[in-house]
Design a protein around this motif. Structure first.
Motif, PDB file in Angstrom:
ATOM      1  N   PRO A   1     -26.426  -1.449  -6.795  1.00 41.19           N
ATOM      2  CA  PRO A   1     -25.081  -1.507  -6.211  1.00 41.19           C
ATOM      3  C   PRO A   1     -25.101  -1.517  -4.687  1.00 41.19           C
ATOM      4  CG  PRO A   1     -25.577   0.738  -6.835  1.00 41.19           C
ATOM      5  CD  PRO A   1     -26.759  -0.095  -7.286  1.00 41.19           C
TER       6      PRO A   1
ATOM      7  N   GLU B   1     -18.326  -0.009  -6.094  1.00 41.04           N
ATOM      8  CA  GLU B   1     -18.913  -0.927  -7.067  1.00 41.04           C
ATOM      9  C   GLU B   1     -19.464  -0.159  -8.271  1.00 41.04           C
ATOM     10  OE1 GLU B   1     -22.856  -3.773  -7.285  1.00 41.04           O
ATOM     11  OE2 GLU B   1     -21.732  -3.714  -5.394  1.00 41.04           O
TER      12      GLU B   1
ATOM     13  N   ASP C   1     -16.477   1.015 -10.366  1.00 38.50           N
ATOM     14  CA  ASP C   1     -15.912  -0.120 -11.108  1.00 38.50           C
ATOM     15  C   ASP C   1     -16.750  -0.443 -12.339  1.00 38.50           C
ATOM     16  OD1 ASP C   1     -13.865  -0.370  -9.309  1.00 38.50           O
ATOM     17  OD2 ASP C   1     -14.790  -2.009  -8.170  1.00 38.50           O
ATOM     18  N   TYR C   2     -18.074  -0.427 -12.181  1.00 33.49           N
ATOM     19  CA  TYR C   2     -18.944  -0.708 -13.334  1.00 33.49           C
ATOM     20  C   TYR C   2     -18.719   0.323 -14.432  1.00 33.49           C
ATOM     21  CZ  TYR C   2     -22.901  -1.189 -16.400  1.00 33.49           C
ATOM     22  OH  TYR C   2     -23.656  -1.342 -17.532  1.00 33.49           O
TER      23      TYR C   2
ATOM     24  N   LYS D   1     -19.867  -0.897   2.561  1.00 38.64           N
ATOM     25  CA  LYS D   1     -21.142  -1.588   2.414  1.00 38.64           C
ATOM     26  C   LYS D   1     -21.998  -1.356   3.656  1.00 38.64           C
ATOM     27  CE  LYS D   1     -23.117  -6.095   1.258  1.00 38.64           C
ATOM     28  NZ  LYS D   1     -22.826  -7.519   0.927  1.00 38.64           N
TER      29      LYS D   1
END
Length: 422
Positions: free
Chosen positions: A158, A163, A166-167, A288
């Protein structure tokens, strides 16, 4: 009636003495540097250096052999160090948070690394072994955790914490996931610091190995991030990050958790089950390119004041530089110990697991400062406060803003009190 600790120490010392009878110097004229270590590092140092009897002498320090005394446990070593008043070792291999106490009680002695030795380590490593501006040993290996990704589930590593959430939310029902991210190694305080950091907070703000006392260690943004990522619309946990580490390891190994924080002392348990150590990484942050900082403390080989009394001060300092701090010495030792070497050149020659943990530490880590973390008079320690914080927001449904304010109050008091002792 004797306490178990005292009895255990007596047994430990007896075993250590008996095990070394066959390893005494062949001649009374042999010069010996004595090193104390625990039940893991001691035997592995013996494998690396050999017994006194098997050594030719002068391999690491001209005219000297090295005698390693291995205690039965880390606690037994600590007790022996606390109790010794004479006839002590020349070097102790132990935890970095022993430095302040050892310097204060005079059992440790300052060591000044050369410029060439100093640049082989990152500044935080030296910070871990420093007390009131003086260094008391050399960094040996890194103690840290990292996040292991089950790419058989996720397909990739990730880039952000969002992220990962969300997964989990998309797959928790279809794949029967027990959690998204959990702590398998290090517990909900030491092991989970990188999660608090990934959310934007930490035990203390630190820049260039200097603690910043001017700002809140846990910014208000942490409360917002918890609400957005870890809670549902009703303020209850969405199940992504459990407030407890119970069952984490088993669930991850069973393929029921995609991301787990593991300790660098247990990586073989995962490798033996087919998990790739190339998938170790620091916990991604909210944005990020940012990452949560885990405690990246080092174990140190520390010079004692007994070395001078034993007539071995110069020789012990040479052993610190030539063996414990050197690329050659750390590569040889970590072949058996299997932890990430602190020496940067040695780390580059490590196994995938060692490189993975070392890489995670290099990406984002924070020194472990016991004087701050252990709490101040009348104030909870970090070790108690952070698990309570997770329980408040994830189990008791305490408003994140309220929980963050409470945590800040504890952390700030401990920072102020702790900095006065450093």
């Amino acid at each position: 009636m004797k306490s178990k600790k005292i009895v255990g120490l007596a047994i430990t010392l007896g075993l250590a003495a008996s095990s070394l009878l066959g390893a005494l110097p062949a001649s009374a004229n042999d010069k010996v540097i004595t090193v104390w270590a625990d039940e893991s590092r001691g035997p592995n140092l013996l494998k690396t250096l050999g017994s006194v009897e098997s050594q030719k002498g002068g391999e690491w320090v001209a005219g000297y052999k090295v005698k390693v005394v291995a205690f039965s446990s880390f606690d037994a070593l600590k007790t022996a160090v606390d109790n010794v008043t004479k006839d002590g070792p020349d070097i102790i291999v132990g935890a970095n948070d022993w430095v302040a106490t050892g310097a204060q009680n005079g059992k440790l002695a300052p060591y000044t690394p050369s410029a060439s030795v100093r640049r082989n380590f990152n500044p935080n490593n030296w910070f871990d072994l420093t007390y009131k501006g003086k260094i008391y040993g050399v960094p040996v290996d890194v103690n840290n955790v990292a996040m292991l990704v089950n790419t058989k589930l996720t397909g990739k590593r990730p880039a952000t914490l969002g992220e990962m959430v969300d997964y989990y939310l998309k797959n928790k029902t279809s794949k029967g996931l027990k959690a998204g991210l959990c702590v398998a190694g290090g517990g909900m305080s030491w092991g989970a610091h990188s999660v608090l950091s990934a959310l934007g907070g930490g035990a203390y703000p630190i820049r260039n190995a200097v603690v910043d006392t001017r700002q809140n260690p846990v910014p208000a943004a942490v409360a917002t991030n918890i609400q957005n990522l870890f809670l549902d619309s009703k303020g209850a946990s969405n199940g992504f990050f459990p407030a407890s580490d119970t069952g984490c390891k088993d669930n991850f190994l069973a393929g029921k958790v995609p991301y787990a924080i593991i300790g660098n002392w247990e990586w073989k348990d995962y490798a033996d089950k087919g998990f790739s150590m190339n998938n170790l990484m620091a916990v991604p942050g909210v944005r990020k390119g940012t990452f949560g900082a885990a405690f990246g403390s080092v174990s140190g080989a520390m010079l004692t004041s007994f070395a001078e009394k034993n007539g071995n001060d110069a020789a012990a300092k040479s052993l610190l530089s030539n063996f414990f701090a050197s690329e050659k010495g750390q590569v040889a030792y970590q072949k058996f110990e299997q932890r990430p070497p602190a020496n940067k050149a040695a780390a580059a020659k490590s196994s995938a697991a060692q490189k993975g943990f070392g890489g995670a530490a290099a990406t984002a880590s924070v020194p472990q400062i016991g004087a701050i973390l252990n709490g101040s008079s009348g104030n909870p320690s970090y070790w108690d406060a952070l698990p309570s914080f997770w329980n408040d927001v994830l189990v008791k449904k305490v408003a994140p803003g309220t929980a963050v304010a409470k945590l800040n109050e504890v952390f700030k008091k401990n920072i102020v009190a702790g900095m006065k002792t450093l």
